[in-house]
Write a protein that holds these residues in place. Structure first.
Motif, PDB file in Angstrom:
ATOM      1  N   SER A 116       0.832  -1.209   0.000  1.00 21.62           N
ATOM      2  CA  SER A 116       0.000   0.000   0.000  1.00 21.62           C
ATOM      3  C   SER A 116       0.868   1.261   0.000  1.00 21.62           C
ATOM      4  O   SER A 116       0.562   2.242  -0.664  1.00 21.62           O
ATOM      5  CB  SER A 116      -1.012  -0.064   1.137  1.00 21.62           C
ATOM      6  N   ARG A 117       2.007   1.230   0.688  1.00 19.46           N
ATOM      7  CA  ARG A 117       2.865   2.428   0.712  1.00 19.46           C
ATOM      8  C   ARG A 117       3.524   2.726  -0.636  1.00 19.46           C
ATOM      9  O   ARG A 117       3.745   3.884  -0.973  1.00 19.46           O
ATOM     10  CB  ARG A 117       3.968   2.273   1.769  1.00 19.46           C
ATOM     11  N   VAL A 118       3.895   1.678  -1.387  1.00 21.89           N
ATOM     12  CA  VAL A 118       4.622   1.939  -2.643  1.00 21.89           C
ATOM     13  C   VAL A 118       3.696   1.982  -3.867  1.00 21.89           C
ATOM     14  O   VAL A 118       4.156   2.258  -4.970  1.00 21.89           O
ATOM     15  CB  VAL A 118       5.752   0.893  -2.901  1.00 21.89           C
ATOM     16  N   SER A 119       2.417   1.730  -3.650  1.00 28.10           N
ATOM     17  CA  SER A 119       1.533   1.538  -4.806  1.00 28.10           C
ATOM     18  C   SER A 119       1.352   2.789  -5.671  1.00 28.10           C
ATOM     19  O   SER A 119       1.077   2.680  -6.853  1.00 28.10           O
ATOM     20  CB  SER A 119       0.174   1.019  -4.354  1.00 28.10           C
ATOM     21  N   ARG A 120       1.552   3.959  -5.104  1.00 23.57           N
ATOM     22  CA  ARG A 120       1.354   5.167  -5.922  1.00 23.57           C
ATOM     23  C   ARG A 120       2.655   5.684  -6.543  1.00 23.57           C
ATOM     24  O   ARG A 120       2.685   6.703  -7.192  1.00 23.57           O
ATOM     25  CB  ARG A 120       0.689   6.262  -5.085  1.00 23.57           C
ATOM     26  N   ASP A 121       3.737   4.945  -6.319  1.00 24.28           N
ATOM     27  CA  ASP A 121       5.043   5.419  -6.769  1.00 24.28           C
ATOM     28  C   ASP A 121       5.534   4.574  -7.942  1.00 24.28           C
ATOM     29  O   ASP A 121       5.689   3.365  -7.819  1.00 24.28           O
ATOM     30  CB  ASP A 121       6.010   5.299  -5.586  1.00 24.28           C
ATOM     31  N   THR A 122       5.787   5.210  -9.058  1.00 20.93           N
ATOM     32  CA  THR A 122       6.220   4.444 -10.237  1.00 20.93           C
ATOM     33  C   THR A 122       7.738   4.510 -10.442  1.00 20.93           C
ATOM     34  O   THR A 122       8.257   4.043 -11.444  1.00 20.93           O
ATOM     35  CB  THR A 122       5.537   4.985 -11.513  1.00 20.93           C
ATOM     36  N   GLY A 123       8.432   5.094  -9.485  1.00 23.09           N
ATOM     37  CA  GLY A 123       9.874   5.323  -9.662  1.00 23.09           C
ATOM     38  C   GLY A 123      10.773   4.159  -9.287  1.00 23.09           C
ATOM     39  O   GLY A 123      11.986   4.269  -9.355  1.00 23.09           O
ATOM     40  N   ARG A 124      10.177   3.025  -8.896  1.00 20.65           N
ATOM     41  CA  ARG A 124      11.020   1.915  -8.454  1.00 20.65           C
ATOM     42  C   ARG A 124      11.081   0.825  -9.532  1.00 20.65           C
ATOM     43  O   ARG A 124      10.144   0.046  -9.686  1.00 20.65           O
ATOM     44  CB  ARG A 124      10.486   1.342  -7.146  1.00 20.65           C
ATOM     45  N   PRO A 125      12.232   0.742 -10.221  1.00 25.52           N
ATOM     46  CA  PRO A 125      12.326  -0.195 -11.352  1.00 25.52           C
ATOM     47  C   PRO A 125      12.069  -1.648 -10.976  1.00 25.52           C
ATOM     48  O   PRO A 125      11.521  -2.408 -11.784  1.00 25.52           O
ATOM     49  CB  PRO A 125      13.766  -0.007 -11.858  1.00 25.52           C
ATOM     50  N   LEU A 126      12.427  -2.047  -9.777  1.00 26.35           N
ATOM     51  CA  LEU A 126      12.266  -3.458  -9.412  1.00 26.35           C
ATOM     52  C   LEU A 126      10.820  -3.819  -9.089  1.00 26.35           C
ATOM     53  O   LEU A 126      10.495  -4.981  -8.885  1.00 26.35           O
ATOM     54  CB  LEU A 126      13.167  -3.815  -8.218  1.00 26.35           C
ATOM     55  N   LEU A 127       9.946  -2.808  -9.035  1.00 31.15           N
ATOM     56  CA  LEU A 127       8.537  -3.088  -8.702  1.00 31.15           C
ATOM     57  C   LEU A 127       7.608  -2.888  -9.890  1.00 31.15           C
ATOM     58  O   LEU A 127       6.388  -2.811  -9.722  1.00 31.15           O
ATOM     59  CB  LEU A 127       8.092  -2.222  -7.516  1.00 31.15           C
ATOM     60  N   GLN A 128       8.174  -2.799 -11.079  1.00 30.49           N
ATOM     61  CA  GLN A 128       7.325  -2.635 -12.261  1.00 30.49           C
ATOM     62  C   GLN A 128       6.628  -3.955 -12.591  1.00 30.49           C
ATOM     63  O   GLN A 128       7.170  -5.019 -12.321  1.00 30.49           O
ATOM     64  CB  GLN A 128       8.158  -2.157 -13.460  1.00 30.49           C
ATOM     65  N   GLY A 129       5.420  -3.857 -13.167  1.00 25.31           N
ATOM     66  CA  GLY A 129       4.656  -5.077 -13.480  1.00 25.31           C
ATOM     67  C   GLY A 129       3.657  -5.341 -12.375  1.00 25.31           C
ATOM     68  O   GLY A 129       3.099  -4.403 -11.806  1.00 25.31           O
ATOM     69  N   ASP A 130       3.456  -6.610 -12.066  1.00 28.86           N
ATOM     70  CA  ASP A 130       2.483  -6.979 -11.030  1.00 28.86           C
ATOM     71  C   ASP A 130       3.079  -6.682  -9.648  1.00 28.86           C
ATOM     72  O   ASP A 130       3.926  -7.433  -9.133  1.00 28.86           O
ATOM     73  CB  ASP A 130       2.156  -8.477 -11.180  1.00 28.86           C
ATOM     74  N   LEU A 131       2.640  -5.566  -9.059  1.00 27.15           N
ATOM     75  CA  LEU A 131       3.249  -5.071  -7.818  1.00 27.15           C
ATOM     76  C   LEU A 131       3.225  -6.105  -6.686  1.00 27.15           C
ATOM     77  O   LEU A 131       4.243  -6.351  -6.036  1.00 27.15           O
ATOM     78  CB  LEU A 131       2.538  -3.778  -7.372  1.00 27.15           C
ATOM     79  N   THR A 132       2.058  -6.714  -6.481  1.00 27.22           N
ATOM     80  CA  THR A 132       1.928  -7.672  -5.373  1.00 27.22           C
ATOM     81  C   THR A 132       2.904  -8.832  -5.545  1.00 27.22           C
ATOM     82  O   THR A 132       3.641  -9.200  -4.621  1.00 27.22           O
ATOM     83  CB  THR A 132       0.477  -8.187  -5.294  1.00 27.22           C
ATOM     84  N   LYS A 133       2.950  -9.367  -6.766  1.00 25.02           N
ATOM     85  CA  LYS A 133       3.865 -10.493  -7.042  1.00 25.02           C
ATOM     86  C   LYS A 133       5.310 -10.089  -6.825  1.00 25.02           C
ATOM     87  O   LYS A 133       6.110 -10.821  -6.256  1.00 25.02           O
ATOM     88  CB  LYS A 133       3.700 -10.945  -8.505  1.00 25.02           C
ATOM     89  N   ARG A 134       5.661  -8.898  -7.323  1.00 22.74           N
ATOM     90  CA  ARG A 134       7.047  -8.427  -7.220  1.00 22.74           C
ATOM     91  C   ARG A 134       7.450  -8.256  -5.754  1.00 22.74           C
ATOM     92  O   ARG A 134       8.530  -8.644  -5.357  1.00 22.74           O
ATOM     93  CB  ARG A 134       7.223  -7.079  -7.958  1.00 22.74           C
ATOM     94  N   VAL A 135       6.570  -7.660  -4.963  1.00 24.06           N
ATOM     95  CA  VAL A 135       6.902  -7.422  -3.551  1.00 24.06           C
ATOM     96  C   VAL A 135       7.087  -8.763  -2.830  1.00 24.06           C
ATOM     97  O   VAL A 135       8.091  -8.973  -2.146  1.00 24.06           O
ATOM     98  CB  VAL A 135       5.832  -6.550  -2.854  1.00 24.06           C
ATOM     99  N   TYR A 136       6.133  -9.697  -3.030  1.00 26.99           N
ATOM    100  CA  TYR A 136       6.257 -10.986  -2.332  1.00 26.99           C
ATOM    101  C   TYR A 136       7.511 -11.740  -2.768  1.00 26.99           C
ATOM    102  O   TYR A 136       8.213 -12.333  -1.945  1.00 26.99           O
ATOM    103  CB  TYR A 136       5.000 -11.845  -2.537  1.00 26.99           C
ATOM    104  N   SER A 137       7.798 -11.686  -4.067  1.00 20.83           N
ATOM    105  CA  SER A 137       8.953 -12.418  -4.577  1.00 20.83           C
ATOM    106  C   SER A 137      10.261 -11.816  -4.041  1.00 20.83           C
ATOM    107  O   SER A 137      11.157 -12.532  -3.576  1.00 20.83           O
ATOM    108  CB  SER A 137       8.884 -12.431  -6.101  1.00 20.83           C
TER     109      SER A 137
END
Ligand code: S3P
Length: 178
Positions: A116-137
């Motif tokens: 929820s904290r990073v969901s509005r920020d598009t500046g993080r290259p490692l979180l591009q794509g499916d945010l939930t999947k990326r964070v858990y992985s």
């Protein structure tokens, strides 16, 4: 004075979205220390965004810059609070540097809070794509990466000022321990 209080740097580590930069600013204000941010320094020196460095030069080049900047900030004589990027802990070399120069504080947070904290920020290259999947992985890949810290503070249910107070209390208790 206890061992951890002998350093002139406090270093904040932790996954993306755990509040490192905001807490670093708050701590710097409370202690009257300088505040330095490894990512902001990389951006300042290269005059490019983190996303642009990742895109054109790749993650490996970003990691080289990260180690260079981290080392220089840590080796400077100034007393300072240093916020690092979430992946700065991945290299053994960086972990050793941090432990050598400072009190290392791990800010953690629950996965849903991070999302929820990073969901509005598009500046993080490692979180591009499916945010939930990326964070858990990434959380899974890094599950022990932050364990070398001297102190851990779970920020999930805390405001920034509460995290700052929590760290300052730990700091003062450590100073009064011996
Ligand atoms: C990264 C975290 C980012 C930034 C870069 C890589 C990571 O910093 O350094 O996008 O590997 O976790 P924040 O933790 O400040 O978002």
């Amino acid at each position: 004075m206890s061992k951890i209080s002998h350093h002139n740097k406090i270093i904040l580590i932790g996954f993306m979205g755990t509040g490192k930069s905001s807490v670093a600013e708050g701590l710097a204000q409370a202690l009257g220390w300088d505040y330095m941010d490894v990512d902001a320094e990389i951006v300042r020196r290269s005059s490019r965004s983190i996303a642009s460095i990742f895109e054109t030069e790749g993650e490996q080049r970003f990691r080289q810059l990260e180690t260079e900047v981290l080392q220089q900030l840590l080796e400077s004589a100034d007393t300072a609070i240093i916020a690092t990027g979430g992946g700065a802990v991945l290299k053994e070399e960086n972990r050793q540097l941090m432990l050598q120069y400072g009190l290392v504080i791990h800010l953690s947070a629950a996965a849903d809070v991070i999302i929820s904290r990073v969901s509005r920020d598009t500046g993080r290259p490692l979180l591009q794509g499916d945010l939930t999947k990326r964070v858990y992985s990434l959380l899974d890949q890094r599950k022990t990466a932050y364990d070398f810290a001297h102190i851990e503070v779970d920020t999930s249910l805390l405001t920034i000022p509460q995290v700052v107070t929590n760290i300052l209390e730990t700091w003062h208790n450590a100073n009064n321990d011996t």
